[in-house]
Design a protein around this motif. Structure first.
Motif, PDB file in Angstrom:
ATOM      1  N   MET A 147       1.001  -1.491   0.232  1.00  8.36           N
ATOM      2  CA  MET A 147      -0.137   0.068   0.107  1.00  8.36           C
ATOM      3  C   MET A 147       1.101   1.411  -0.148  1.00  8.36           C
ATOM      4  N   GLN A 148       0.858   1.999  -0.713  1.00  5.76           N
ATOM      5  CA  GLN A 148       1.189   3.598  -1.549  1.00  5.76           C
ATOM      6  C   GLN A 148       1.027   4.180  -0.442  1.00  5.76           C
ATOM      7  N   LEU A 149       1.861   4.725   0.748  1.00  3.44           N
ATOM      8  CA  LEU A 149       1.535   5.553   1.751  1.00  3.44           C
ATOM      9  C   LEU A 149       1.578   6.899   1.188  1.00  3.44           C
ATOM     10  N   THR A 150       0.941   8.129   1.867  1.00  2.39           N
ATOM     11  CA  THR A 150       1.322   9.253   1.530  1.00  2.39           C
ATOM     12  C   THR A 150       1.073  10.184   2.565  1.00  2.39           C
ATOM     13  N   PRO A 151       2.104  11.054   2.876  1.00  4.69           N
ATOM     14  CA  PRO A 151       2.748  11.720   4.793  1.00  4.69           C
ATOM     15  C   PRO A 151       1.904  12.866   3.942  1.00  4.69           C
ATOM     16  N   GLU A 152       1.544  14.029   5.290  1.00  4.23           N
ATOM     17  CA  GLU A 152       0.623  14.781   5.294  1.00  4.23           C
ATOM     18  C   GLU A 152       1.988  16.025   4.595  1.00  4.23           C
ATOM     19  N   THR A 153       2.809  15.524   4.837  1.00  5.12           N
ATOM     20  CA  THR A 153       3.683  17.218   4.855  1.00  5.12           C
ATOM     21  C   THR A 153       5.159  16.783   4.920  1.00  5.12           C
ATOM     22  N   ILE A 154       5.898  17.179   3.958  1.00  5.66           N
ATOM     23  CA  ILE A 154       7.550  16.963   3.711  1.00  5.66           C
ATOM     24  C   ILE A 154       7.954  17.726   5.255  1.00  5.66           C
ATOM     25  N   ASP A 155       7.600  18.268   5.863  1.00  4.11           N
ATOM     26  CA  ASP A 155       8.405  18.712   6.937  1.00  4.11           C
ATOM     27  C   ASP A 155       7.900  17.878   8.262  1.00  4.11           C
ATOM     28  N   MET A 156       9.738  16.221   8.343  1.00  2.96           N
ATOM     29  CA  MET A 156      10.320  15.733   8.905  1.00  2.96           C
ATOM     30  C   MET A 156       9.605  16.046  10.436  1.00  2.96           C
ATOM     31  N   THR A 157      10.180  17.740  10.854  1.00  2.58           N
ATOM     32  CA  THR A 157      10.251  18.061  12.084  1.00  2.58           C
ATOM     33  C   THR A 157       8.004  17.650  12.951  1.00  2.58           C
ATOM     34  N   ARG A 158       7.723  18.290  12.452  1.00  9.03           N
ATOM     35  CA  ARG A 158       6.568  17.464  12.505  1.00  9.03           C
ATOM     36  C   ARG A 158       6.117  16.034  12.834  1.00  9.03           C
ATOM     37  N   TYR A 159       6.892  15.080  12.512  1.00  7.58           N
ATOM     38  CA  TYR A 159       6.859  13.857  13.235  1.00  7.58           C
ATOM     39  C   TYR A 159       7.866  13.560  13.527  1.00  7.58           C
ATOM     40  N   LEU A 160       8.634  14.382  14.591  1.00  8.34           N
ATOM     41  CA  LEU A 160       9.426  14.407  15.792  1.00  8.34           C
ATOM     42  C   LEU A 160       9.023  14.906  16.907  1.00  8.34           C
ATOM     43  N   ALA A 161       7.769  15.765  16.519  1.00  4.65           N
ATOM     44  CA  ALA A 161       7.202  17.608  17.607  1.00  4.65           C
ATOM     45  C   ALA A 161       6.765  16.389  19.116  1.00  4.65           C
ATOM     46  N   SER A 162       6.445  17.093  19.896  1.00  2.00           N
ATOM     47  CA  SER A 162       5.901  17.109  21.197  1.00  2.00           C
ATOM     48  C   SER A 162       4.453  18.105  21.222  1.00  2.00           C
ATOM     49  N   SER A 163       3.929  17.088  22.101  1.00  8.00           N
ATOM     50  CA  SER A 163       2.612  17.709  22.362  1.00  8.00           C
ATOM     51  C   SER A 163       1.944  17.776  23.175  1.00  8.00           C
ATOM     52  N   GLU A 164       0.709  18.432  23.569  1.00 11.14           N
ATOM     53  CA  GLU A 164      -0.290  17.838  24.514  1.00 11.14           C
ATOM     54  C   GLU A 164       0.004  16.582  24.904  1.00 11.14           C
ATOM     55  N   ILE A 165      -0.493  16.085  23.670  1.00 10.53           N
ATOM     56  CA  ILE A 165      -0.921  14.338  23.391  1.00 10.53           C
ATOM     57  C   ILE A 165       0.374  13.468  22.877  1.00 10.53           C
ATOM     58  N   ILE A 166       1.472  13.836  22.948  1.00 12.93           N
ATOM     59  CA  ILE A 166       2.769  12.955  22.820  1.00 12.93           C
ATOM     60  C   ILE A 166       3.643  14.059  23.692  1.00 12.93           C
ATOM     61  N   ASN A 167       3.593  13.466  24.551  1.00 10.99           N
ATOM     62  CA  ASN A 167       4.180  14.356  25.205  1.00 10.99           C
ATOM     63  C   ASN A 167       5.263  14.195  26.086  1.00 10.99           C
ATOM     64  N   PHE A 168       6.116  13.747  25.063  1.00  2.00           N
ATOM     65  CA  PHE A 168       7.554  12.594  25.683  1.00  2.00           C
ATOM     66  C   PHE A 168       8.345  13.976  26.577  1.00  2.00           C
ATOM     67  N   GLU A 169       8.035  14.784  27.166  1.00  2.00           N
ATOM     68  CA  GLU A 169       9.044  15.882  28.220  1.00  2.00           C
ATOM     69  C   GLU A 169       9.044  14.948  29.580  1.00  2.00           C
ATOM     70  N   ASP A 170       7.747  13.843  29.232  1.00  2.31           N
ATOM     71  CA  ASP A 170       7.199  12.855  30.348  1.00  2.31           C
ATOM     72  C   ASP A 170       8.043  12.017  31.109  1.00  2.31           C
ATOM     73  N   LEU A 171       8.807  12.828  32.226  1.00  4.35           N
ATOM     74  CA  LEU A 171      10.371  11.719  32.554  1.00  4.35           C
ATOM     75  C   LEU A 171      10.174  10.200  32.851  1.00  4.35           C
ATOM     76  N   ASP A 172       9.014   9.840  32.831  1.00  5.74           N
ATOM     77  CA  ASP A 172       8.892   8.258  32.954  1.00  5.74           C
ATOM     78  C   ASP A 172       8.500   7.481  31.983  1.00  5.74           C
ATOM     79  N   ILE A 173       8.080   8.896  30.175  1.00 11.14           N
ATOM     80  CA  ILE A 173       8.346   8.339  29.267  1.00 11.14           C
ATOM     81  C   ILE A 173       9.725   7.939  29.012  1.00 11.14           C
ATOM     82  N   GLN A 174      10.756   9.549  29.408  1.00  5.67           N
ATOM     83  CA  GLN A 174      11.889   9.975  28.546  1.00  5.67           C
ATOM     84  C   GLN A 174      12.313   8.020  29.212  1.00  5.67           C
ATOM     85  N   ARG A 175      12.651   8.092  30.830  1.00  5.73           N
ATOM     86  CA  ARG A 175      13.258   6.736  30.788  1.00  5.73           C
ATOM     87  C   ARG A 175      12.904   5.570  30.167  1.00  5.73           C
ATOM     88  N   THR A 176      11.427   5.422  30.393  1.00  5.17           N
ATOM     89  CA  THR A 176      10.929   4.132  28.962  1.00  5.17           C
ATOM     90  C   THR A 176      12.504   4.060  27.883  1.00  5.17           C
TER      91      THR A 176
END
Length: 201
Positions: free
Chosen positions: A1-30
């Motif tokens: 299946m051909q997948l289509t990224p919604e953006t060519i800006d790869m930094t958006r796929y690395l960003a933290s947010s309220e939902i993808i909150n990898f600033e959390d210390l338990d996530i970082q430790r894990t």
């Protein structure tokens, strides 16, 4: 299946947010524990994926009443719906510098149409996006890590009007997130998920 990224800006796929909150210390430790001693990108992605798939339960499978929504919440309670588990997988991988997005399928469950969430992960060494389904196995489901043929939890069937959406989103669908955040219990969340006529229109 051909997948289509919604953006060519790869930094958006690395960003933290309220939902993808990898600033959390338990996530970082894990993340650091899972990545310890691993120098191979593909092996690292497989290790993180299998941790979420195998150690984080699907809320329905364990009969949990409460609803988790952001990555740290899922890690704390060790369960989530498919969407929530995909938030945790993205958070751990993004913290480790691996671009990760979100994909969706429209599927029929017990005669009702609903949405299923999973991840797409970019493997730089082979310049390829792959989809991974961290929903959790069991009851006939056998999702696996693969850089070739996909082994997902579900295979949409066209005759049932099921759909495999091809877009890789940089952030989870906001309407799904609001359902998870606002639902008082799992049954309420499921009722709303199976009443989504808008299903990624």
């Amino acid at each position: 299946m051909q997948l289509t990224p919604e953006t060519i800006d790869m930094t958006r796929y690395l960003a933290s947010s309220e939902i993808i909150n990898f600033e959390d210390l338990d996530i970082q430790r894990t993340a650091l524990n899972l990545s310890k001693g691993i120098n191979d990108e593909i092996w690292l992605i497989k290790t993180v994926y299998e941790f979420v798939r195998d150690e984080i339960s699907h809320s329905v499978d364990i009969g949990s009443g409460n609803v988790t929504w952001n990555a740290s919440n899922v890690l704390k309670f060790k369960h989530g719906l498919c969407f929530a588990n995909s938030h945790l997988l993205a958070a751990i991988l993004r913290y480790l510098g691996i671009p990760t997005g979100f994909c969706y399928q429209k599927l029929e469950f017990d005669g009702k149409m609903g949405l299923h969430g999973l991840n797409a992960v970019f493997i730089g060494s082979i310049d390829k996006w792959i989809r991974l389904d961290a929903r959790g196995n069991g009851n006939g489901i056998n999702a696996r890590f693969s850089i070739g043929e996909e082994y997902l939890a579900y295979l949409p069937e066209e005759e049932k009007n099921e759909v495999d959406f091809r877009v890789i989103y940089a952030e989870p669908d906001r309407r799904v997130v609001e359902i998870l955040r606002q639902s008082r219990n799992l049954n309420e969340a499921l009722d709303k998920i199976f009443d989504m006529d808008w299903l990624l229109e």
